[in-house]
Design a protein around this motif. Structure first.
Motif, PDB file in Angstrom:
ATOM      1  N   LEU A   1       0.748  -1.531  -0.171  1.00 21.35           N
ATOM      2  CA  LEU A   1       0.423  -0.088   0.169  1.00 21.35           C
ATOM      3  C   LEU A   1       0.696   1.195   0.011  1.00 21.35           C
ATOM      4  O   LEU A   1       0.292   1.775  -0.527  1.00 21.35           O
ATOM      5  CB  LEU A   1      -0.797  -0.194   1.037  1.00 21.35           C
ATOM      6  N   ASP A   2       2.302   0.900   0.360  1.00 21.12           N
ATOM      7  CA  ASP A   2       2.817   2.562   0.622  1.00 21.12           C
ATOM      8  C   ASP A   2       3.468   2.192  -0.804  1.00 21.12           C
ATOM      9  O   ASP A   2       3.614   3.675  -1.028  1.00 21.12           O
ATOM     10  CB  ASP A   2       4.162   2.414   1.977  1.00 21.12           C
TER      11      ASP A   2
ATOM     12  N   TYR B   1       0.635   6.385  -6.536  1.00 24.00           N
ATOM     13  CA  TYR B   1      -0.500   5.897  -7.685  1.00 24.00           C
ATOM     14  C   TYR B   1      -2.040   6.303  -7.613  1.00 24.00           C
ATOM     15  O   TYR B   1      -2.628   6.459  -7.919  1.00 24.00           O
ATOM     16  CB  TYR B   1      -0.582   4.651  -8.799  1.00 24.00           C
ATOM     17  N   GLY B   2      -2.087   6.763  -5.933  1.00 29.52           N
ATOM     18  CA  GLY B   2      -3.552   7.346  -5.550  1.00 29.52           C
ATOM     19  C   GLY B   2      -4.127   6.221  -6.094  1.00 29.52           C
ATOM     20  O   GLY B   2      -3.952   5.204  -5.674  1.00 29.52           O
ATOM     21  N   GLY B   3      -5.875   6.274  -6.174  1.00 31.23           N
ATOM     22  CA  GLY B   3      -7.027   5.167  -6.235  1.00 31.23           C
ATOM     23  C   GLY B   3      -7.550   4.621  -4.588  1.00 31.23           C
ATOM     24  O   GLY B   3      -7.287   5.469  -3.220  1.00 31.23           O
ATOM     25  N   LYS B   4      -8.527   4.223  -4.686  1.00 34.19           N
ATOM     26  CA  LYS B   4      -9.029   3.489  -3.592  1.00 34.19           C
ATOM     27  C   LYS B   4      -8.805   2.139  -3.756  1.00 34.19           C
ATOM     28  O   LYS B   4      -9.127   1.468  -4.548  1.00 34.19           O
ATOM     29  CB  LYS B   4     -10.513   3.737  -3.265  1.00 34.19           C
TER      30      LYS B   4
ATOM     31  N   LEU C   1      -5.795   6.529  -1.206  1.00 36.41           N
ATOM     32  CA  LEU C   1      -4.485   6.670  -1.335  1.00 36.41           C
ATOM     33  C   LEU C   1      -4.899   7.683  -2.013  1.00 36.41           C
ATOM     34  O   LEU C   1      -5.001   8.421  -2.884  1.00 36.41           O
ATOM     35  CB  LEU C   1      -3.528   5.920  -2.189  1.00 36.41           C
ATOM     36  N   ARG C   2      -3.642   8.633  -1.730  1.00 37.97           N
ATOM     37  CA  ARG C   2      -2.973  10.325  -2.082  1.00 37.97           C
ATOM     38  C   ARG C   2      -2.440  10.244  -3.858  1.00 37.97           C
ATOM     39  O   ARG C   2      -3.406  11.450  -4.249  1.00 37.97           O
ATOM     40  CB  ARG C   2      -3.103  11.343  -1.249  1.00 37.97           C
ATOM     41  N   GLY C   3      -1.280  10.026  -3.837  1.00 41.12           N
ATOM     42  CA  GLY C   3      -0.666   9.976  -5.385  1.00 41.12           C
ATOM     43  C   GLY C   3      -0.110  10.493  -5.070  1.00 41.12           C
ATOM     44  O   GLY C   3      -0.178  12.193  -4.172  1.00 41.12           O
ATOM     45  N   PHE C   4       1.155  10.929  -6.186  1.00 39.67           N
ATOM     46  CA  PHE C   4       2.041  12.189  -5.864  1.00 39.67           C
ATOM     47  C   PHE C   4       1.620  13.000  -6.639  1.00 39.67           C
ATOM     48  O   PHE C   4       0.870  12.640  -7.824  1.00 39.67           O
ATOM     49  CB  PHE C   4       3.411  11.625  -5.978  1.00 39.67           C
ATOM     50  N   GLY C   5       1.582  13.807  -6.957  1.00 35.43           N
ATOM     51  CA  GLY C   5       1.913  15.004  -8.042  1.00 35.43           C
ATOM     52  C   GLY C   5       0.747  16.177  -7.828  1.00 35.43           C
ATOM     53  O   GLY C   5       0.445  16.462  -6.480  1.00 35.43           O
ATOM     54  N   PRO C   6       0.120  17.518  -8.890  1.00 34.86           N
ATOM     55  CA  PRO C   6      -0.488  17.623  -8.409  1.00 34.86           C
ATOM     56  C   PRO C   6      -2.120  17.571  -8.439  1.00 34.86           C
ATOM     57  O   PRO C   6      -1.677  16.466  -9.590  1.00 34.86           O
ATOM     58  CB  PRO C   6       0.016  19.348  -9.220  1.00 34.86           C
ATOM     59  N   ALA C   7      -3.227  18.461  -7.806  1.00 33.01           N
ATOM     60  CA  ALA C   7      -4.266  17.573  -8.408  1.00 33.01           C
ATOM     61  C   ALA C   7      -4.800  18.208 -10.021  1.00 33.01           C
ATOM     62  O   ALA C   7      -4.513  19.216  -9.854  1.00 33.01           O
ATOM     63  CB  ALA C   7      -5.146  18.439  -7.101  1.00 33.01           C
TER      64      ALA C   7
END
Length: 149
Positions: free
Chosen positions: A98-99, A104-107, A137-143
């Motif tokens: 998960l870490d 990548y983000g996502g549910k 999971l939030r993910g990296f990078g700009p929204a």
């Protein structure tokens, strides 16, 4: 030869301790928390379960993609959705996965030593059958904002 191997091993130990990053309080608490068992409400099956068992509960026969010591992963294809079921021998390996996926983000639907990856709108239905919790999971990078066309 044996003494040289032992000396090299002992020399390496402080390096690994010095290079390990410090955990923040939340991460430490998460790793120290007791393992809880997720029930599959519709069937009465208790996780951790095998990929095939989880797939059977949601009416699918999985195609095993990865069969390794650290995890097993099967792909299910149904008329409604494709999804991945990943099982782990320990919850620590699940949390490591998960870490890594957090970039990548996502549910994900997460249970005791298993994860189901699918389209987010399908996860509630899977949770009704499998138990577990939905983790975002939030993910990296700009929204990314939707474009106004």
């Amino acid at each position: 030869m044996r003494g040289a191997t032992l000396a090299a091993t002992l020399a390496f130990v402080p390096l690994t301790a010095a290079c390990s990053g410090g955990d923040d309080d939340a991460d430490t608490k998460r790793r120290q928390s007791k393992v809880s068992v997720s029930d599959a409400p519709a069937s009465g099956v208790v996780a951790p379960a095998k990929v095939e068992v989880i797939a059977g509960l949601i009416d699918c026969k999985p195609k095993i993609r990865i069969n390794a010591t650290e995890l097993r992963q099967g792909l299910c294809h149904t008329k409604k959705v494709d999804y991945l079921i990943t099982t782990f021998p320990t919850d620590e390996l699940k949390e490591t996965w998960l870490d890594s996926a957090s970039g990548y983000g996502g549910k994900y639907l997460v249970g005791t030593r298993w994860i189901v990856s699918a389209q987010p709108q399908m996860l509630d239905g899977f949770r009704d059958k499998l138990g577990g919790t939905i983790r975002e999971l939030r993910g990296f990078g700009p929204a990314v904002e939707p474009s106004a066309s």
